[in-house]
Design an enzyme around this catalytic site. Structure first.
Site, short mmCIF file in Angstrom:
data_model
loop_
_atom_site.label_atom_id
_atom_site.label_comp_id
_atom_site.label_asym_id
_atom_site.label_seq_id
_atom_site.Cartn_x
_atom_site.Cartn_y
_atom_site.Cartn_z
N HIS A 97 -54.00 16.32 -25.14
CA HIS A 97 -53.12 15.13 -25.84
C HIS A 97 -53.35 13.81 -25.00
O HIS A 97 -53.07 13.21 -25.98
CB HIS A 97 -51.78 15.20 -26.02
CG HIS A 97 -51.05 14.69 -27.49
ND1 HIS A 97 -49.67 14.76 -27.55
CD2 HIS A 97 -51.19 13.86 -27.61
CE1 HIS A 97 -49.40 14.26 -28.39
NE2 HIS A 97 -50.37 13.43 -28.71
N ASP A 120 -43.77 15.84 -31.05
CA ASP A 120 -43.87 16.56 -29.71
C ASP A 120 -42.86 17.19 -29.31
O ASP A 120 -42.04 16.49 -29.27
CB ASP A 120 -44.92 15.68 -28.77
CG ASP A 120 -45.42 16.26 -27.41
OD1 ASP A 120 -45.34 17.30 -27.49
OD2 ASP A 120 -46.32 15.49 -27.05
N HIS A 122 -42.91 16.59 -26.38
CA HIS A 122 -42.83 16.29 -25.21
C HIS A 122 -42.74 14.69 -24.95
O HIS A 122 -43.60 14.61 -26.04
CB HIS A 122 -43.71 16.94 -23.71
CG HIS A 122 -43.96 18.10 -23.42
ND1 HIS A 122 -44.59 19.31 -24.59
CD2 HIS A 122 -43.78 18.97 -22.99
CE1 HIS A 122 -44.66 20.04 -24.43
NE2 HIS A 122 -43.82 20.46 -22.92
N ASP A 124 -44.71 12.14 -23.24
CA ASP A 124 -45.95 12.21 -22.56
C ASP A 124 -45.71 10.74 -22.59
O ASP A 124 -46.75 9.82 -22.53
CB ASP A 124 -46.71 12.59 -23.87
CG ASP A 124 -47.04 13.89 -23.64
OD1 ASP A 124 -46.79 14.58 -23.33
OD2 ASP A 124 -47.97 14.33 -25.29
N HIS A 137 -52.41 14.60 -19.59
CA HIS A 137 -51.87 14.80 -21.46
C HIS A 137 -50.47 14.80 -21.28
O HIS A 137 -50.11 14.34 -22.72
CB HIS A 137 -52.03 15.97 -21.78
CG HIS A 137 -51.08 17.57 -21.48
ND1 HIS A 137 -51.17 18.67 -21.86
CD2 HIS A 137 -50.59 17.58 -20.43
CE1 HIS A 137 -50.38 19.83 -21.52
NE2 HIS A 137 -50.05 18.73 -20.12
N ASP A 193 -48.91 16.53 -32.18
CA ASP A 193 -49.27 17.52 -30.49
C ASP A 193 -48.17 18.68 -31.28
O ASP A 193 -47.50 18.81 -31.30
CB ASP A 193 -48.38 17.78 -29.61
CG ASP A 193 -48.09 18.34 -28.06
OD1 ASP A 193 -48.44 19.80 -28.82
OD2 ASP A 193 -48.66 18.31 -27.38
N ASP A 195 -47.85 21.53 -30.32
CA ASP A 195 -46.32 22.18 -29.87
C ASP A 195 -45.48 21.66 -30.30
O ASP A 195 -44.51 21.95 -29.42
CB ASP A 195 -46.69 22.53 -27.60
CG ASP A 195 -46.81 20.61 -27.14
OD1 ASP A 195 -45.99 20.42 -27.81
OD2 ASP A 195 -47.15 20.67 -26.40
N GLU A 238 -53.68 19.67 -28.97
CA GLU A 238 -52.99 20.89 -28.05
C GLU A 238 -53.56 21.95 -28.88
O GLU A 238 -53.22 22.72 -29.12
CB GLU A 238 -51.89 20.30 -27.81
CG GLU A 238 -51.87 19.51 -27.06
CD GLU A 238 -51.88 19.51 -25.21
OE1 GLU A 238 -52.43 20.45 -25.08
OE2 GLU A 238 -52.05 18.11 -24.83
#
Ligand code: DIR
Ligand code: MN
Ligand code: MN
Ligand code: MN
Length: 279
Positions: A97, A120, A122, A124, A137, A193, A195, A238
């Site tokens: 990312h 995401d 996360h 980030d 990332h 992302d 994830d 990712e």
């Protein structure tokens, strides 16, 4: 509609080798054909260069591989800028990312008013000082957000980046309360992302977190954004075909392809026939 695909085979933003194979995994999974099947004019610009650096340690900060991330980001920014300037919606295939530093910056050079939707597990938005992992990332937004610049340390290679985004112009999914004045008619950058999806749907990724989005939820987000007619750049980050077994890879690539197609006109209700003018 015209789409330009830019491969961003970067992996130095995190520690697990394999995200550099993300772009080809998606191409080999049938990406271009699927997009053409939606009636789109697709041009694949190939992969950006990711030059290597011998000495890439930063002794004052726990930041890993800043020069690698910086040079790749500069190349990604240039390609994304050119694709959007040529009148195509950009599809940037990661890559970890950290790719979004370049894609969002390049997008801003073509569309200075753009806003960002960050899907995401996360946030980030770590700075080099707040990061506990040192992985870039987990930091891309911090280099781009204007309000954070007093907290950002100078890193080798990052001189080309000018912060291009106000904190108020980032949306994290899922927000639940947006005021009328926070809306607008600005070009949209979607940074997805993989994830963000549940690990059962995207097992081949470096930092899976249980309790993620379903395919239905992911596709819904993309359909809604596509329906605005203002998506000018989409990142898919990712996807790591080096993690998990063959079946995990297939599931992950198919999930990513589903997310991508729903950004470009695919609909759960059934897709319009080729060349159909959406009223
Ligand atoms: C964590 C992980 N917040 C970090 N970030 C990830 O390293 O800063 N982002 N995996 O997608
Ligand atoms: Mn390498
Ligand atoms: Mn991320
Ligand atoms: Mn993540």
């Amino acid at each position: 509609r015209k789409v330009g695909v830019v491969g961003c085979p970067v992996h130095h933003g995190q520690a697990k080798p394999g995200t550099e194979h993300g772009p080809d995994a998606l191409r080999e999974g049938g990406l271009i054909k699927k997009l053409m099947g939606l009636g789109l004019d697709v041009h694949d610009y190939g992969d950006v260069g990711t030059p290597s650096h011998e000495d890439d340690h930063h002794f004052d900060l726990p930041v890993k591989n800043p020069k690698h991330v910086a040079t790749a980001s500069e190349n990604i920014a240039a390609d994304v800028y050119n694709v959007i300037k040529s009148g195509r919606t950009c599809l940037a295939l990661g890559g970890d990312h950290s790719m979004a530093i370049g894609s969002i910056f390049g997008h801003s050079l073509a569309e200075p008013e753009h806003v960002v939707v960050w899907v995401d597990a996360h946030a980030d938005i770590n700075t080099p000082l707040t990061s506990s992992s040192g992985n870039m990332h987990g930091m891309p937004l911090s280099f781009l957000v204007k309000e954070l610049q007093p907290y950002i340390s100078k890193l080798p290679g990052f001189e080309f980046i000018k912060p291009c985004l106000s904190a108020k112009n980032i949306a994290y999914i899922g927000l639940r309360d947006v005021d009328p004045g926070e809306r607008g008619v600005k070009p949209i950058h979607l940074s997805f992302d993989i994830d963000a999806l549940d690990p059962s749907l995207a097992p081949s990724t470096g930092t899976p977190v249980p309790g993620g989005l379903s395919i239905r939820e992911g596709n819904y987000i993309c359909e809604e954004l596509a329906a605005t007619g203002r998506l000018t750049c989409v990142d898919i980050a990712e996807v790591n075909p080096s993690l998990g077994n063959e079946r995990d890879n297939l599931i992950t690539v198919n999930s990513a392809l589903s997310i991508i197609t729903h950004c470009f006109g695919g609909r759960r209700q059934g897709t319009y026939p080729k060349n159909y003018q959406i009223p």
